[in-house]
Design an enzyme around this catalytic site. Structure first.
Site, PDB file in Angstrom:
ATOM      1  N   HIS A  72       0.852  -1.193   0.000  1.00 30.85           N
ATOM      2  CA  HIS A  72       0.000   0.000   0.000  1.00 30.85           C
ATOM      3  C   HIS A  72       0.881   1.234   0.000  1.00 30.85           C
ATOM      4  CE1 HIS A  72       0.505   0.795   4.372  1.00 30.85           C
ATOM      5  NE2 HIS A  72       0.346  -0.498   4.567  1.00 30.85           N
ATOM      6  N   ASP A  74      -0.319   4.382   1.124  1.00 34.68           N
ATOM      7  CA  ASP A  74      -0.711   5.378   2.121  1.00 34.68           C
ATOM      8  C   ASP A  74      -0.004   5.107   3.445  1.00 34.68           C
ATOM      9  OD1 ASP A  74      -2.351   3.021   2.262  1.00 34.68           O
ATOM     10  OD2 ASP A  74      -3.667   4.036   3.681  1.00 34.68           O
ATOM     11  N   GLU A 136      -5.086   1.777   2.483  1.00 34.02           N
ATOM     12  CA  GLU A 136      -5.051   0.514   3.235  1.00 34.02           C
ATOM     13  C   GLU A 136      -5.301   0.781   4.708  1.00 34.02           C
ATOM     14  OE1 GLU A 136      -3.372  -2.688   5.739  1.00 34.02           O
ATOM     15  OE2 GLU A 136      -2.743  -0.604   5.653  1.00 34.02           O
ATOM     16  N   GLU A 137      -4.723   1.889   5.198  1.00 36.53           N
ATOM     17  CA  GLU A 137      -4.748   2.170   6.636  1.00 36.53           C
ATOM     18  C   GLU A 137      -6.139   2.551   7.130  1.00 36.53           C
ATOM     19  OE1 GLU A 137      -2.438   1.445   8.546  1.00 36.53           O
ATOM     20  OE2 GLU A 137      -0.512   1.606   7.531  1.00 36.53           O
TER      21      GLU A 137
HETATM   22 ZN   LIG Z   1       0.651  -1.447   6.438  1.00 38.23          ZN
END
Ligand SMILES: [Zn+2]
Length: 387
Positions: A72, A74, A136-137
């Protein structure tokens, strides 16, 4: 140890402030230009605004199964964290690279991008796919969109996905599944001297909280258990509750946020259904005996399926060979791997540079030796895909 070749790219990636609330498009544009400069075709899978972008690229033949390297782009915020230098400027010192995202997980992204020239050097017999996601976070939002397009991006189903979340380059074969929910109880208001004639939202919410806690206790005492997890059983947790305005008013509204984190073998939707059944079959009918227009509402906040791959699966064997490890682990945190597995039908495993202990913290860093180990891992993967 030779200096990891990914450092110039990592410096670039860290400099983009891709905290999830900010568009990751500038980073995606840079990565796309870098890959195109190497002659690699890049596919963009943006959100509806076009400002948040997943990238997909295939190196090697598209008509045979290959391997996905998933990262990811982000990062989590740095607000109110005491950093000793600019979190968006890579600082290399004492064998470590400091900066937001160095461990989680731009370090892995940079290693993968730095190895693309090596992937291109000689033809691959099996393809390597790059999957870089956004958001993703904040609930693995981006990768869901990417997986919805998978048939178009990658008509031949890959043999496996390696998610490069920080595992200190250990081979992680499982993590728990998770669902989180907000429950809102709407009762009726009255002066507290008339309490029995009103539906006290705080008290009925509390009954449901107790029911969730009882399920958590049952999971902790009756299992199932898996000793490879730090917390070897499934868990229930209530994290936030709000209700009422002042003592002499029966509260009309109360909401609370709660979650289950379950071992891969546990039926998570069945646990959620148990909570809802308690609310709708036991509490709500009792509430409605006092007042008709009361309700309990459930709103899902996030869901993430588990990763769970067999120790003897070919992807496990391959990943262990690439990482030079005999053993495997199971971890507490979630990854996009569960979605690749469930929604993409691709076996998923987790292995990446850096220690999860460093993730999300001020002065986040990754050891240079971890980046070098990841590059060596990728070199072996390239050799495997040539054969
Ligand atoms: Zn991660």
């Amino acid at each position: 140890m030779s200096r990891p070749r990914c450092l110039p790219i990592l410096e670039k990636l860290v400099a983009f402030d891709t905290v999830s609330r900010n568009p990751n498009r500038p980073l995606a544009d840079w990565v796309e230009a870098y890959l195109r400069g190497l002659g690699v075709e890049v596919r963009r899978v943006p959100d509806e605004t076009g400002d948040w972008v997943n990238l997909w690229a295939t190196i090697g033949p598209a008509d045979v199964p290959g391997y996905v390297l998933s990262g990811h782009t982000d990062v989590v915020p740095v607000d109110d964290q005491p950093w000793s230098s600019d979190p968006f400027r890579l600082r290399v010192e004492d064998g470590r690279a400091y900066g937001r995202g160095t461990t989680d997980m731009k370090g892995f992204d940079a290693c993968v991008l730095a190895m693309v020239p090596a992937m291109l050097e000689k033809p691959l017999a099996r393809p390597i796919h790059l999957a870089l996601s956004y958001d993703e976070e904040v609930g693995c939002k981006g990768v869901r969109r990417l997986l919805a397009e998978l048939d178009r991006l990658c008509p031949v189903r890959p043999a496996g996905v390696i998610v490069g979340e920080p595992t200190s380059m250990e081979v992680v074969i499982a993590h728990k599944g998770k669902e989180s929910w907000r429950t809102t109880v709407t009762g009726t208001s009255a002066h507290s001297s008339l309490a029995p004639m009103a539906v006290n939202a705080v008290e009925w919410a509390a009954e449901l909280v107790v029911a969730i806690r009882a399920i958590g206790r049952r999971l902790a005492t009756e299992g199932p258990f898996d000793p490879l997890f730090d917390v070897p059983h499934s868990t229930a947790h209530v994290g936030q509750i709000h209700g009422g305005t002042t003592l002499n008013i029966v509260p009309e509204l109360c909401w609370f946020d709660w979650e289950f984190r379950t071992l891969p073998a546990v039926d998570l939707p069945a646990l959620v259904a148990e909570v809802k059944a308690h609310a709708f079959e036991r509490l709500l009918p009792a509430m409605r005996k006092i007042a008709r227009h009361v309700e309990i509402r459930f709103e899902q906040l996030t869901e993430l399926p588990p990763v769970d791959i067999a120790p003897e699966h070919p992807l496990t064997t391959l990943t262990k060979a690439l990482a030079g490890k005999n053993g495997h682990k199971k971890v507490a945190y979630g990854t996009e791997g569960g979605l690749f597995r469930r929604d993409g039908g691709i076996p998923a495993i987790v292995c990446g540079p850096g220690d999860i202990e460093q993730a999300h913290k001020p002065d986040e860093f990754v050891e240079l030796s971890q980046l070098a180990a990841c590059e060596a891992f990728l070199e072996r993967l390239i050799a495997h895909c040539r054969a």
